[in-house]
Write a protein that holds these residues in place. Structure first.
Motif, PDB file in Angstrom:
ATOM      1  N   GLU A   3       0.819  -1.217   0.000  1.00  0.00           N
ATOM      2  CA  GLU A   3       0.000   0.000   0.000  1.00  0.00           C
ATOM      3  C   GLU A   3       0.852   1.267   0.000  1.00  0.00           C
ATOM      4  O   GLU A   3       0.508   2.267  -0.646  1.00  0.00           O
ATOM      5  CB  GLU A   3      -0.933  -0.009   1.221  1.00  0.00           C
ATOM      6  CG  GLU A   3      -1.900   1.137   1.272  1.00  0.00           C
ATOM      7  CD  GLU A   3      -2.948   1.090   0.169  1.00  0.00           C
ATOM      8  OE1 GLU A   3      -3.460   2.164  -0.188  1.00  0.00           O
ATOM      9  OE2 GLU A   3      -3.245  -0.007  -0.331  1.00  0.00           O
ATOM     10  N   GLU A   4       1.976   1.240   0.687  1.00  0.00           N
ATOM     11  CA  GLU A   4       2.850   2.416   0.760  1.00  0.00           C
ATOM     12  C   GLU A   4       3.404   2.782  -0.621  1.00  0.00           C
ATOM     13  O   GLU A   4       3.398   3.951  -1.017  1.00  0.00           O
ATOM     14  CB  GLU A   4       3.993   2.139   1.736  1.00  0.00           C
ATOM     15  CG  GLU A   4       4.893   3.321   1.971  1.00  0.00           C
ATOM     16  CD  GLU A   4       5.979   3.009   2.972  1.00  0.00           C
ATOM     17  OE1 GLU A   4       7.137   3.417   2.709  1.00  0.00           O
ATOM     18  OE2 GLU A   4       5.691   2.357   4.005  1.00  0.00           O
ATOM     19  N   LEU A   5       3.883   1.807  -1.358  1.00  0.00           N
ATOM     20  CA  LEU A   5       4.385   2.048  -2.714  1.00  0.00           C
ATOM     21  C   LEU A   5       3.261   2.538  -3.621  1.00  0.00           C
ATOM     22  O   LEU A   5       3.436   3.479  -4.402  1.00  0.00           O
ATOM     23  CB  LEU A   5       5.028   0.784  -3.286  1.00  0.00           C
ATOM     24  CG  LEU A   5       5.510   0.870  -4.728  1.00  0.00           C
ATOM     25  CD1 LEU A   5       6.540   1.999  -4.907  1.00  0.00           C
ATOM     26  CD2 LEU A   5       6.087  -0.461  -5.168  1.00  0.00           C
ATOM     27  N   HIS A   6       2.121   1.912  -3.512  1.00  0.00           N
ATOM     28  CA  HIS A   6       0.948   2.304  -4.298  1.00  0.00           C
ATOM     29  C   HIS A   6       0.645   3.794  -4.081  1.00  0.00           C
ATOM     30  O   HIS A   6       0.459   4.544  -5.037  1.00  0.00           O
ATOM     31  CB  HIS A   6      -0.238   1.424  -3.881  1.00  0.00           C
ATOM     32  CG  HIS A   6      -1.495   1.705  -4.607  1.00  0.00           C
ATOM     33  ND1 HIS A   6      -1.884   0.993  -5.712  1.00  0.00           N
ATOM     34  CD2 HIS A   6      -2.463   2.632  -4.400  1.00  0.00           C
ATOM     35  CE1 HIS A   6      -3.044   1.456  -6.145  1.00  0.00           C
ATOM     36  NE2 HIS A   6      -3.410   2.463  -5.364  1.00  0.00           N
ATOM     37  N   GLU A   7       0.623   4.215  -2.837  1.00  0.00           N
ATOM     38  CA  GLU A   7       0.317   5.616  -2.520  1.00  0.00           C
ATOM     39  C   GLU A   7       1.439   6.558  -2.945  1.00  0.00           C
ATOM     40  O   GLU A   7       1.164   7.689  -3.358  1.00  0.00           O
ATOM     41  CB  GLU A   7      -0.004   5.774  -1.037  1.00  0.00           C
ATOM     42  CG  GLU A   7      -1.352   5.189  -0.651  1.00  0.00           C
ATOM     43  CD  GLU A   7      -2.511   5.695  -1.504  1.00  0.00           C
ATOM     44  OE1 GLU A   7      -2.593   6.920  -1.769  1.00  0.00           O
ATOM     45  OE2 GLU A   7      -3.342   4.868  -1.917  1.00  0.00           O
ATOM     46  N   THR A  23       7.720  10.226 -17.187  1.00  0.00           N
ATOM     47  CA  THR A  23       7.629   8.895 -17.794  1.00  0.00           C
ATOM     48  C   THR A  23       7.315   7.865 -16.713  1.00  0.00           C
ATOM     49  O   THR A  23       7.509   8.117 -15.520  1.00  0.00           O
ATOM     50  CB  THR A  23       8.940   8.497 -18.500  1.00  0.00           C
ATOM     51  OG1 THR A  23       9.962   8.312 -17.514  1.00  0.00           O
ATOM     52  CG2 THR A  23       9.359   9.541 -19.531  1.00  0.00           C
ATOM     53  N   TYR A  24       6.856   6.712 -17.152  1.00  0.00           N
ATOM     54  CA  TYR A  24       6.606   5.624 -16.211  1.00  0.00           C
ATOM     55  C   TYR A  24       7.889   5.307 -15.446  1.00  0.00           C
ATOM     56  O   TYR A  24       7.857   5.084 -14.235  1.00  0.00           O
ATOM     57  CB  TYR A  24       6.126   4.370 -16.955  1.00  0.00           C
ATOM     58  CG  TYR A  24       4.776   4.524 -17.591  1.00  0.00           C
ATOM     59  CD1 TYR A  24       3.618   4.354 -16.852  1.00  0.00           C
ATOM     60  CD2 TYR A  24       4.650   4.837 -18.940  1.00  0.00           C
ATOM     61  CE1 TYR A  24       2.361   4.491 -17.433  1.00  0.00           C
ATOM     62  CE2 TYR A  24       3.402   4.974 -19.527  1.00  0.00           C
ATOM     63  CZ  TYR A  24       2.269   4.807 -18.768  1.00  0.00           C
ATOM     64  OH  TYR A  24       1.037   4.949 -19.344  1.00  0.00           O
ATOM     65  N   VAL A  42      -0.819   0.818 -11.442  1.00  0.00           N
ATOM     66  CA  VAL A  42      -1.541   1.718 -10.530  1.00  0.00           C
ATOM     67  C   VAL A  42      -2.460   2.638 -11.317  1.00  0.00           C
ATOM     68  O   VAL A  42      -3.624   2.830 -10.959  1.00  0.00           O
ATOM     69  CB  VAL A  42      -0.557   2.527  -9.654  1.00  0.00           C
ATOM     70  CG1 VAL A  42      -1.270   3.661  -8.930  1.00  0.00           C
ATOM     71  CG2 VAL A  42       0.155   1.621  -8.667  1.00  0.00           C
ATOM     72  N   LEU A  43      -1.955   3.205 -12.408  1.00  0.00           N
ATOM     73  CA  LEU A  43      -2.779   4.115 -13.203  1.00  0.00           C
ATOM     74  C   LEU A  43      -3.966   3.393 -13.828  1.00  0.00           C
ATOM     75  O   LEU A  43      -5.072   3.939 -13.889  1.00  0.00           O
ATOM     76  CB  LEU A  43      -1.939   4.799 -14.273  1.00  0.00           C
ATOM     77  CG  LEU A  43      -0.915   5.794 -13.749  1.00  0.00           C
ATOM     78  CD1 LEU A  43      -0.087   6.362 -14.893  1.00  0.00           C
ATOM     79  CD2 LEU A  43      -1.573   6.907 -12.964  1.00  0.00           C
ATOM     80  N   ARG A  44      -3.755   2.186 -14.287  1.00  0.00           N
ATOM     81  CA  ARG A  44      -4.830   1.414 -14.912  1.00  0.00           C
ATOM     82  C   ARG A  44      -5.899   1.024 -13.892  1.00  0.00           C
ATOM     83  O   ARG A  44      -7.095   1.119 -14.155  1.00  0.00           O
ATOM     84  CB  ARG A  44      -4.243   0.162 -15.573  1.00  0.00           C
ATOM     85  CG  ARG A  44      -5.244  -0.687 -16.327  1.00  0.00           C
ATOM     86  CD  ARG A  44      -4.597  -1.885 -17.002  1.00  0.00           C
ATOM     87  NE  ARG A  44      -3.914  -2.764 -16.057  1.00  0.00           N
ATOM     88  CZ  ARG A  44      -2.592  -2.894 -15.954  1.00  0.00           C
ATOM     89  NH1 ARG A  44      -1.790  -2.211 -16.745  1.00  0.00           N
ATOM     90  NH2 ARG A  44      -2.050  -3.703 -15.070  1.00  0.00           N
ATOM     91  N   GLU A  45      -5.477   0.599 -12.701  1.00  0.00           N
ATOM     92  CA  GLU A  45      -6.411   0.084 -11.711  1.00  0.00           C
ATOM     93  C   GLU A  45      -6.963   1.149 -10.760  1.00  0.00           C
ATOM     94  O   GLU A  45      -8.050   0.978 -10.219  1.00  0.00           O
ATOM     95  CB  GLU A  45      -5.735  -1.017 -10.885  1.00  0.00           C
ATOM     96  CG  GLU A  45      -5.374  -2.234 -11.705  1.00  0.00           C
ATOM     97  CD  GLU A  45      -4.585  -3.271 -10.922  1.00  0.00           C
ATOM     98  OE1 GLU A  45      -4.307  -3.053  -9.713  1.00  0.00           O
ATOM     99  OE2 GLU A  45      -4.223  -4.292 -11.522  1.00  0.00           O
ATOM    100  N   LEU A  50      -6.508  10.742 -11.135  1.00  0.00           N
ATOM    101  CA  LEU A  50      -5.175  11.337 -11.250  1.00  0.00           C
ATOM    102  C   LEU A  50      -4.963  11.933 -12.642  1.00  0.00           C
ATOM    103  O   LEU A  50      -5.648  11.560 -13.586  1.00  0.00           O
ATOM    104  CB  LEU A  50      -4.101  10.268 -11.013  1.00  0.00           C
ATOM    105  CG  LEU A  50      -4.093   9.609  -9.637  1.00  0.00           C
ATOM    106  CD1 LEU A  50      -3.083   8.472  -9.619  1.00  0.00           C
ATOM    107  CD2 LEU A  50      -3.798  10.622  -8.549  1.00  0.00           C
ATOM    108  N   PRO A  51      -3.983  12.821 -12.785  1.00  0.00           N
ATOM    109  CA  PRO A  51      -3.646  13.334 -14.118  1.00  0.00           C
ATOM    110  C   PRO A  51      -2.800  12.307 -14.889  1.00  0.00           C
ATOM    111  O   PRO A  51      -1.651  12.537 -15.248  1.00  0.00           O
ATOM    112  CB  PRO A  51      -2.871  14.621 -13.814  1.00  0.00           C
ATOM    113  CG  PRO A  51      -2.224  14.358 -12.493  1.00  0.00           C
ATOM    114  CD  PRO A  51      -3.206  13.493 -11.735  1.00  0.00           C
TER     115      PRO A  51
END
Length: 95
Positions: A3-7, A23-24, A42-45, A50-51
């Motif tokens: 969760e920490e990395l996700h955030e 960039t990614y 993360v962006l897909r799910e 988010l921008p």
């Protein structure tokens, strides 16, 4: 992914200012992610709020399935592309 990395990834994408791109790989490196693919995941799910359009491939080109919409959103912020490629030297945000 924890969760920490996700955030951290979400926070970094949120921090990209209008008129700039990243960039990614840039976001992955700043977040301490093992691979840029995690940023895409993360962006897909969980990136609808988010921008996401400010994150590009390392070549400065959007993914083929979102190229038109992404370039349209970037253009509205003043980020211009040469064909389908954004000049990363000009518009790249480095955090």
């Amino acid at each position: 992914m924890n969760e920490e990395l996700h955030e951290r990834i979400r926070d970094l994408v949120r921090a990209i200012p209008p008129g700039h791109v990243s960039t990614y790989g840039d976001i992955a490196a700043m977040a301490g992610a093992s691979t840029p693919r995690l940023v895409g995941r993360v962006l897909r799910e969980d990136g609808h709020d988010l921008p996401w359009h400010r994150v590009l491939r390392a070549t400065g080109v959007p993914a083929p399935h979102i190229v038109r919409r992404q370039l349209e959103l970037l253009r509205a912020e003043g980020v211009l592309a040469d064909g389908d490629r954004v000049d990363l030297r000009r518009y790249r945000w480095s955090g």
